[in-house]
Design an enzyme around this catalytic site. Structure first.
Site, PDB file in Angstrom:
ATOM      1  N   CYS A  65      -9.622  -2.559 -10.445  1.00  0.00           N
ATOM      2  CA  CYS A  65      -9.033  -1.475  -9.652  1.00  0.00           C
ATOM      3  C   CYS A  65      -7.715  -1.893  -9.030  1.00  0.00           C
ATOM      4  O   CYS A  65      -7.092  -1.124  -8.312  1.00  0.00           O
ATOM      5  CB  CYS A  65     -10.008  -0.986  -8.591  1.00  0.00           C
ATOM      6  SG  CYS A  65     -10.531  -2.291  -7.469  1.00  0.00           S
ATOM      7  N   ARG A 103     -15.451   1.783  -1.551  1.00  0.00           N
ATOM      8  CA  ARG A 103     -15.279   0.458  -0.974  1.00  0.00           C
ATOM      9  C   ARG A 103     -15.412   0.536   0.547  1.00  0.00           C
ATOM     10  O   ARG A 103     -14.850   1.423   1.175  1.00  0.00           O
ATOM     11  CB  ARG A 103     -13.887  -0.068  -1.341  1.00  0.00           C
ATOM     12  CG  ARG A 103     -13.622  -1.452  -0.763  1.00  0.00           C
ATOM     13  CD  ARG A 103     -12.331  -2.009  -1.258  1.00  0.00           C
ATOM     14  NE  ARG A 103     -11.191  -1.374  -0.649  1.00  0.00           N
ATOM     15  CZ  ARG A 103      -9.931  -1.678  -0.946  1.00  0.00           C
ATOM     16  NH1 ARG A 103      -9.675  -2.587  -1.869  1.00  0.00           N
ATOM     17  NH2 ARG A 103      -8.923  -1.077  -0.355  1.00  0.00           N
ATOM     18  N   ARG A 162     -10.581   4.006  -1.462  1.00  0.00           N
ATOM     19  CA  ARG A 162     -10.163   3.151  -0.335  1.00  0.00           C
ATOM     20  C   ARG A 162     -10.484   3.890   0.958  1.00  0.00           C
ATOM     21  O   ARG A 162      -9.688   4.720   1.414  1.00  0.00           O
ATOM     22  CB  ARG A 162      -8.663   2.869  -0.396  1.00  0.00           C
ATOM     23  CG  ARG A 162      -8.219   1.930  -1.501  1.00  0.00           C
ATOM     24  CD  ARG A 162      -6.723   1.641  -1.357  1.00  0.00           C
ATOM     25  NE  ARG A 162      -6.300   0.517  -2.158  1.00  0.00           N
ATOM     26  CZ  ARG A 162      -5.805   0.606  -3.396  1.00  0.00           C
ATOM     27  NH1 ARG A 162      -5.680   1.774  -3.975  1.00  0.00           N
ATOM     28  NH2 ARG A 162      -5.435  -0.483  -4.052  1.00  0.00           N
ATOM     29  N   ASN A 207      -4.346  -6.986  -7.143  1.00  0.00           N
ATOM     30  CA  ASN A 207      -3.260  -7.018  -6.142  1.00  0.00           C
ATOM     31  C   ASN A 207      -3.429  -8.233  -5.247  1.00  0.00           C
ATOM     32  O   ASN A 207      -2.487  -8.971  -4.982  1.00  0.00           O
ATOM     33  CB  ASN A 207      -3.271  -5.754  -5.279  1.00  0.00           C
ATOM     34  CG  ASN A 207      -3.257  -4.498  -6.113  1.00  0.00           C
ATOM     35  OD1 ASN A 207      -2.838  -4.540  -7.258  1.00  0.00           O
ATOM     36  ND2 ASN A 207      -3.725  -3.400  -5.553  1.00  0.00           N
ATOM     37  N   ASP A 208      -4.642  -8.415  -4.769  1.00  0.00           N
ATOM     38  CA  ASP A 208      -4.894  -9.582  -3.932  1.00  0.00           C
ATOM     39  C   ASP A 208      -5.135 -10.829  -4.780  1.00  0.00           C
ATOM     40  O   ASP A 208      -4.692 -11.911  -4.422  1.00  0.00           O
ATOM     41  CB  ASP A 208      -6.089  -9.326  -3.007  1.00  0.00           C
ATOM     42  CG  ASP A 208      -5.654  -8.500  -1.804  1.00  0.00           C
ATOM     43  OD1 ASP A 208      -4.595  -8.806  -1.231  1.00  0.00           O
ATOM     44  OD2 ASP A 208      -6.357  -7.529  -1.464  1.00  0.00           O
ATOM     45  N   ARG A 262       2.091 -10.321  -1.104  1.00  0.00           N
ATOM     46  CA  ARG A 262       2.374  -9.110  -1.871  1.00  0.00           C
ATOM     47  C   ARG A 262       3.387  -8.191  -1.186  1.00  0.00           C
ATOM     48  O   ARG A 262       3.879  -7.245  -1.780  1.00  0.00           O
ATOM     49  CB  ARG A 262       1.078  -8.351  -2.196  1.00  0.00           C
ATOM     50  CG  ARG A 262       0.340  -7.841  -0.994  1.00  0.00           C
ATOM     51  CD  ARG A 262      -1.104  -7.467  -1.325  1.00  0.00           C
ATOM     52  NE  ARG A 262      -1.277  -6.077  -1.688  1.00  0.00           N
ATOM     53  CZ  ARG A 262      -2.456  -5.482  -1.799  1.00  0.00           C
ATOM     54  NH1 ARG A 262      -3.577  -6.168  -1.605  1.00  0.00           N
ATOM     55  NH2 ARG A 262      -2.552  -4.222  -2.124  1.00  0.00           N
ATOM     56  N   GLU A 291     -11.302 -10.576  -5.792  1.00  0.00           N
ATOM     57  CA  GLU A 291      -9.882 -10.599  -5.436  1.00  0.00           C
ATOM     58  C   GLU A 291      -9.485 -11.900  -4.740  1.00  0.00           C
ATOM     59  O   GLU A 291      -8.354 -12.064  -4.310  1.00  0.00           O
ATOM     60  CB  GLU A 291      -9.503  -9.377  -4.603  1.00  0.00           C
ATOM     61  CG  GLU A 291     -10.367  -9.108  -3.397  1.00  0.00           C
ATOM     62  CD  GLU A 291     -10.000  -7.799  -2.677  1.00  0.00           C
ATOM     63  OE1 GLU A 291      -8.932  -7.245  -2.924  1.00  0.00           O
ATOM     64  OE2 GLU A 291     -10.824  -7.360  -1.848  1.00  0.00           O
ATOM     65  N   HIS A 305       0.803  -1.225   0.000  1.00  0.00           N
ATOM     66  CA  HIS A 305       0.000   0.000   0.000  1.00  0.00           C
ATOM     67  C   HIS A 305       0.834   1.273   0.000  1.00  0.00           C
ATOM     68  O   HIS A 305       0.394   2.301  -0.503  1.00  0.00           O
ATOM     69  CB  HIS A 305      -1.032  -0.033   1.121  1.00  0.00           C
ATOM     70  CG  HIS A 305      -2.177  -0.914   0.743  1.00  0.00           C
ATOM     71  ND1 HIS A 305      -2.245  -2.227   1.133  1.00  0.00           N
ATOM     72  CD2 HIS A 305      -3.240  -0.698  -0.065  1.00  0.00           C
ATOM     73  CE1 HIS A 305      -3.320  -2.769   0.592  1.00  0.00           C
ATOM     74  NE2 HIS A 305      -3.944  -1.865  -0.135  1.00  0.00           N
TER      75      HIS A 305
HETATM   76  C1  PEP Z   1      -6.634  -5.205  -4.866  1.00  0.00           C
HETATM   77  O1  PEP Z   1      -6.489  -6.107  -4.040  1.00  0.00           O
HETATM   78  O2  PEP Z   1      -6.328  -5.305  -6.064  1.00  0.00           O
HETATM   79  C2  PEP Z   1      -7.167  -3.894  -4.436  1.00  0.00           C
HETATM   80  C3  PEP Z   1      -7.443  -2.956  -5.309  1.00  0.00           C
HETATM   81  O3  PEP Z   1      -7.332  -3.685  -3.098  1.00  0.00           O
HETATM   82  P1  PEP Z   1      -6.145  -3.347  -2.092  1.00  0.00           P
HETATM   83  O4  PEP Z   1      -4.913  -3.084  -2.913  1.00  0.00           O
HETATM   84  O5  PEP Z   1      -6.541  -2.145  -1.320  1.00  0.00           O
HETATM   85  O6  PEP Z   1      -6.054  -4.590  -1.279  1.00  0.00           O
HETATM   86 MG    MG Z   2      -7.432  -5.994  -2.117  1.00  0.00          MG
END
Ligand code: PEP
Ligand code: MG
Length: 571
Positions: free
Chosen positions: A500, A330, A294, A452-453, A463, A429, A187
């Site tokens: 996203c 979200r 977020r 990302n997840d 990650r 995700e 993040h």
């Molecule tokens: C993701 O997981 O791709 C996402 C957009 O959420 P975050 O990065 O906040 O976990």
């Molecule tokens: Mg996520």
């Protein structure tokens, strides 16, 4: 040359500031010489005051008077006779060490202020904590380093930066940052992109190798860091900065255009934001929507949960600011690498697989209820899309929807206005959700793929762990097949699909995702114009053929070869 992972584009040249998160361990000790303890305490107060005055003056000069006033308030706390009197009495009466006495006294003040039903006093509690930490560090003879200490342009170097550290960064002064741990989707890296601060993460040894005052060049696109560059290296990089700026000028022509492919298909290109202030970047870059807000950043850097009114104001500001364009908000996604200082979570072996996001919210119905009330009250001010993170099963979705329905009825009973047009969607995700997307699609208005997840869970690769960052493979056919499945299942139900996760902003992913039929792309705002510029060169039929071919590739390298070839042939 030090190498890491390029996390946020751009090049910076500047001086290193090493951010040392000192660990404070305070023990209760029985002392004979209480006079010595009081002397240590008084000396620590004097040093702290000198430091704070210097920071206040520099901040006034380099930032603004309002920010400088914070340090003035800190000095007032230092000079408060009630605080110092209580510490001295405790040392003498109980024969204890000064740091222990100060911590005890300060904790009492902090709990008193935190319990007050008044925002101003709750903020004072945070100030007392800050000042106390400074004095404690000096009593113990440790070295201080704090983000608020930065008062000139620097490149920040840290072992790690938490999302709340990143949220505090002053963009005017922090021209780049370097961390030892983390990957492209941690993040802090995501925040850097939103703030348009060049960043390199996952250097492993940068913190050890770099020292405050060192001159460095940081290339956030390639992940390279040049220590003590020669004049000719500086000249080379200045030329690269100019080249990058030229490209940006080329993309900026697309600011007020809608996002169309070469053959005229409209795709939506919008932005991910972390707070209402980020809307400035969205409009500067011509974002067509907010594809992900977020909300957890509203909960960070505070001493308590934001109340309903505070949240309502933030959501309303974003909805109004977007003037009727879609806004995907979200619900709270805390846990994993996002922590709240005031939420004591049990230690978990695998926090990314644990009690996070919607799971946590459903376990804390009062916290969730406050957020949903604020969201529904704000729903009348724009095109609100409520999105749940980390859905693994249809049962979780149903529970969350029912929760919203109950809160809505409660608000209506109170005579509050709630729009009947807001939409409900989920993040895809977790692989289980992607696989069951045909079922989930029947019960939502939209999907947004959180790569990302989704990537970390699909490849079982944390990650945050730079040792396995090679498994962050957005172009791996396994992932592309999952994405195709999600898009096809949603379209069968007439629902739209966005993305996203950071992959949405990877320029090379654009042709493949257009080819797979993705409807909406949400990314850090600075990437929007480049994506729109490239989309205008892509023919959807050709992109579909490309996407089809990538699905039968053996690995990411083969996919990238096809993609590179496709992009070079675009005119
Ligand atoms: C993701 O997981 O791709 C996402 C957009 O959420 P975050 O990065 O906040 O976990
Ligand atoms: Mg996520």
């Amino acid at each position: 040359m030090i190498r890491g992972i390029g996390a946020s584009d751009g090049i910076s040249i500047g001086k290193v500031y090493k951010y040392n998160q000192a660990e404070l361990i305070i023990e209760k000790l029985a002392v004979e010489d209480t006079a010595r303890e009081i002397k240590k305490f008084k000396e620590a107060l004097v040093i702290s005051e000198e430091e704070l005055s210097a920071i206040r003056d520099k901040t006034e000069k380099n930032v603004d008077a309002e920010t400088a006033a914070i340090f003035g308030a800190h000095i007032e706390i230092l000079n408060d006779p009630e605080l110092s009197g209580a510490v001295e009495s405790k040392v003498i009466d109980e024969n204890v060490n000064a740091d222990y006495a100060l911590k005890e006294v300060a904790d009492t003040f902090v709990s008193m202020f935190e319990a007050m039903d008044n925002e101003y006093f709750r903020e004072r509690a945070a100030d007392i904590k800050d000042v106390t930490k400074r004095v404690l560090i000096h009593i113990q003879g440790l070295e201080i380093s704090s983000l608020s200490e930065i008062s000139e342009e620097v490149i920040l170097v840290a072992k790690d930066l938490t999302p709340s550290d990143t949220a505090q960064l002053n963009k005017k002064l922090v021209k780049g940052f370097i961390t030892d741990i983390g990957g492209r989707t941690s993040h802090s890296a995501i925040m850097a992109r939103t703030l348009e601060i060049p960043a390199v993460v996952g250097t492993k040894t940068g913190f050890e190798e770099l020292n405050t005052g060192d001159q460095v060049i940081l290339n956030g696109s390639t992940g390279e860091i040049v220590l003590n560059p020669t004049q000719s290296e500086v000249d080379d990089y200045i030329a690269k900065i100019e080249e990058y700026n030229k490209q940006k000028a080329l993309w900026s022509v697309y600011k007020d255009k809608s996002s169309l492919t070469k053959d005229g298909k409209h795709i939506e290109i919008g932005a991910n934001i972390g707070n209402p202030e980020d809307l400035e970047g969205v409009s500067k870059n011509g974002g067509e929507c907010v594809g992900l807000y977020r909300t957890e950043f509203l909960y960070m850097g505070k001493s308590d949960y934001p109340n309903e009114e505070e949240q309502y104001k933030a959501y309303k500001a974003v909805l109004e600011g977007m003037e009727g364009k879609p806004v995907v908000i979200r619900t709270l996604d805390i846990g994993g690498d996002k922590e709240l200082s005031y939420l004591k979570m049990e230690h978990e072996m695998n926090p990314f697989l644990g009690n996070r996001a919607l799971r946590l919210c459903l376990n804390m119905p009062e916290v969730f209820r406050t957020q949903i009330r604020a969201l529904l009250r704000a729903s009348v001010y724009g095109d609100l899309h409520i999105m749940f993170p980390m859905i693994a099963t249809v049962d979780e979705l149903r529970t969350a929807k029912e929760f919203i329905e109950n809160v809505k009825n409660e608000l209506i009973k109170e005579g509050r206005e709630v729009s009947d047009k807001y939409k409900i969607g989920i993040m895809i995700e977790i692989p289980a959700a992607a696989i069951a997307s045909d079922i989930l699609a029947k019960e939502v208005d939209f999907f947004s793929i959180g790569t990302n997840d989704l990537i970390q869970y699909t490849f079982a690769a944390d990650r945050m762990n730079e040792k396995v960052s090679y498994l962050y493979q957005p172009f791996n056919p396994s992932l592309l097949r999952l994405i195709k499945m999600v898009i096809d299942n949603a379209h069968k139900e007439g629902k739209w699909v966005g993305m996203c996760g950071e992959m949405a902003g990877e320029i090379k992913a654009l042709p493949v995702l257009i080819g797979l039929g993705l409807d909406e792309f949400s990314m850090s705002a600075p990437g929007i114009l480049r994506a729109r510029y490239l989309a205008a060169k892509i023919d959807t039929n050709e992109a579909s053929e490309l996407a089809e071919k990538t699905l039968s590739c053996a690995n990411q390298a083969e996919v990238l070869e096809l993609v590179d070839d496709f992009i070079t042939k675009l005119d």
